[in-house]
Design a protein around this motif. Structure first.
Motif, short mmCIF file in Angstrom:
data_model
loop_
_atom_site.label_atom_id
_atom_site.label_comp_id
_atom_site.label_asym_id
_atom_site.label_seq_id
_atom_site.Cartn_x
_atom_site.Cartn_y
_atom_site.Cartn_z
N HIS A 67 0.85 -1.20 0.00
CA HIS A 67 0.00 0.00 0.00
C HIS A 67 0.88 1.24 0.00
CE1 HIS A 67 0.45 0.13 4.50
NE2 HIS A 67 0.31 1.43 4.30
N LEU A 68 0.29 2.36 -0.35
CA LEU A 68 1.04 3.61 -0.33
C LEU A 68 0.54 4.50 0.77
CD1 LEU A 68 -0.75 6.08 -1.79
CD2 LEU A 68 -0.22 4.73 -3.79
N ASP A 69 1.39 5.43 1.17
CA ASP A 69 1.03 6.46 2.15
C ASP A 69 1.05 7.82 1.45
OD1 ASP A 69 0.95 4.58 4.16
OD2 ASP A 69 2.69 5.33 5.25
N ILE A 70 0.06 8.63 1.77
CA ILE A 70 0.02 10.02 1.34
C ILE A 70 0.27 10.85 2.59
CG2 ILE A 70 -1.44 11.89 0.44
CD1 ILE A 70 -2.93 9.73 -1.19
N GLU A 71 1.27 11.71 2.54
CA GLU A 71 1.56 12.55 3.70
C GLU A 71 0.97 13.93 3.50
OE1 GLU A 71 5.71 13.33 4.55
OE2 GLU A 71 6.20 13.43 2.43
N THR A 72 0.58 14.56 4.61
CA THR A 72 -0.10 15.84 4.56
C THR A 72 0.17 16.66 5.81
OG1 THR A 72 -2.28 16.90 4.29
CG2 THR A 72 -2.22 14.84 5.53
N ASP A 73 -0.04 17.96 5.69
CA ASP A 73 0.08 18.83 6.86
C ASP A 73 -1.27 19.02 7.55
OD1 ASP A 73 -1.08 20.44 4.94
OD2 ASP A 73 0.43 22.02 5.05
N ASP A 74 -2.36 18.46 6.99
CA ASP A 74 -3.69 18.55 7.59
C ASP A 74 -4.45 17.26 7.24
OD1 ASP A 74 -6.40 19.05 8.24
OD2 ASP A 74 -6.19 21.19 7.79
N ILE A 75 -4.38 16.29 8.13
CA ILE A 75 -4.94 14.97 7.83
C ILE A 75 -6.43 15.05 7.54
CG2 ILE A 75 -5.45 12.69 8.81
CD1 ILE A 75 -2.65 12.80 10.09
N LYS A 88 -13.05 6.26 0.56
CA LYS A 88 -13.82 6.17 1.81
C LYS A 88 -12.90 5.83 2.97
CE LYS A 88 -15.33 1.43 0.99
NZ LYS A 88 -16.46 0.55 0.82
N ARG A 89 -13.29 6.31 4.15
CA ARG A 89 -12.55 6.02 5.38
C ARG A 89 -12.81 4.57 5.78
NH1 ARG A 89 -12.48 11.52 8.81
NH2 ARG A 89 -13.27 12.88 7.17
N ILE A 90 -11.73 3.89 6.16
CA ILE A 90 -11.85 2.52 6.64
C ILE A 90 -11.63 2.47 8.15
CG2 ILE A 90 -10.92 0.18 6.49
CD1 ILE A 90 -12.53 1.10 4.01
N ALA A 91 -10.52 3.03 8.62
CA ALA A 91 -10.22 2.99 10.06
C ALA A 91 -9.22 4.08 10.41
CB ALA A 91 -9.65 1.63 10.44
N GLN A 92 -9.41 4.68 11.58
CA GLN A 92 -8.41 5.60 12.09
C GLN A 92 -7.49 4.80 13.01
OE1 GLN A 92 -9.76 9.02 14.31
NE2 GLN A 92 -7.91 10.13 13.72
N MET A 99 -7.57 4.46 4.24
CA MET A 99 -8.60 4.82 3.27
C MET A 99 -8.69 3.72 2.21
SD MET A 99 -9.45 8.05 4.18
CE MET A 99 -10.25 8.70 2.72
N GLU A 100 -9.78 3.76 1.44
CA GLU A 100 -9.92 2.84 0.32
C GLU A 100 -10.30 3.65 -0.91
OE1 GLU A 100 -11.58 -1.28 0.65
OE2 GLU A 100 -13.18 -0.33 -0.53
N ALA A 101 -9.56 3.44 -1.98
CA ALA A 101 -9.85 4.11 -3.25
C ALA A 101 -11.13 3.52 -3.85
CB ALA A 101 -8.68 3.90 -4.22
N PRO A 102 -11.77 4.23 -4.77
CA PRO A 102 -12.97 3.70 -5.41
C PRO A 102 -12.71 2.36 -6.11
CG PRO A 102 -12.70 6.02 -5.96
CD PRO A 102 -11.47 5.59 -5.22
N THR A 103 -11.47 2.10 -6.46
CA THR A 103 -11.09 0.86 -7.14
C THR A 103 -10.66 -0.24 -6.17
OG1 THR A 103 -8.94 1.88 -7.48
CG2 THR A 103 -10.50 1.96 -9.33
N GLY A 104 -10.77 0.00 -4.86
CA GLY A 104 -10.53 -1.03 -3.85
C GLY A 104 -9.17 -1.05 -3.18
N GLN A 105 -8.20 -0.31 -3.69
CA GLN A 105 -6.87 -0.32 -3.05
C GLN A 105 -6.92 0.46 -1.74
OE1 GLN A 105 -7.32 0.68 -6.24
NE2 GLN A 105 -6.13 -0.71 -7.50
N ARG A 106 -6.23 -0.08 -0.75
CA ARG A 106 -6.11 0.60 0.54
C ARG A 106 -4.87 1.48 0.52
NH1 ARG A 106 -9.17 -2.33 4.76
NH2 ARG A 106 -11.07 -2.82 3.62
N PHE A 107 -4.94 2.59 1.23
CA PHE A 107 -3.80 3.49 1.39
C PHE A 107 -3.99 4.24 2.69
CE2 PHE A 107 -7.05 5.75 -0.96
CZ PHE A 107 -7.05 7.04 -0.44
#
Length: 125
Positions: A67-75, A88-92, A99-107
């Motif tokens: 899976h990939l990670d997206i980094e941000t200054d405001d989660i 969509k959010r899966i779990a904090q 998260m899950e992309a519309p195509t099913g991949q988790r990130f």
């Protein structure tokens, strides 16, 4: 306004032998293996000699995958932006979101920590 960018790739391994898994991936990719802090015992970093890629091997209870990670200054702002694109959010987990992309991949959406984050990240309004 907030910023985000690709942080790196995580190799999820359903294993009790994290060091062996990391040794395999390190040898396969030609990257030295480096243990992280004791608080992060489920992760091992693969060191890119050029410093361009951030790759970790992680011990997980679910099926093995990458899976990939997206980094941000405001989660929260980044999660909302990605939701507007269809994710969509899966779990904090602790401070980040799976998260899950519309195509099913988790990130994951994680806090920005890379050295070049401030200058390399995309700006979103």
């Amino acid at each position: 306004m907030h910023k985000s960018k690709l942080a790196g790739f995580i190799i999820d391994c359903q294993t009790d032998e994290l060091q062996a898994a990391a040794a395999f991936w390190g040898a396969a990719l030609g990257m030295p293996v480096r243990a992280l802090s004791p608080e992060e015992a489920q992760y091992v970093e693969l060191v890119d000699p050029l410093g361009h890629l951030h790759i970790e091997v992680q011990s997980v209870p679910h099926a093995s995958r990458v899976h990939l990670d997206i980094e941000t200054d405001d989660i929260e702002a980044e999660v909302r932006r990605l939701e507007s694109l269809g994710a969509k959010r899966i779990a904090q987990i602790r401070t980040w979101w799976v998260m899950e992309a519309p195509t099913g991949q988790r990130f994951c959406v994680v806090r920005g920590t890379s050295a070049g984050f401030a200058t390399e990240a995309n700006s979103w309004s």
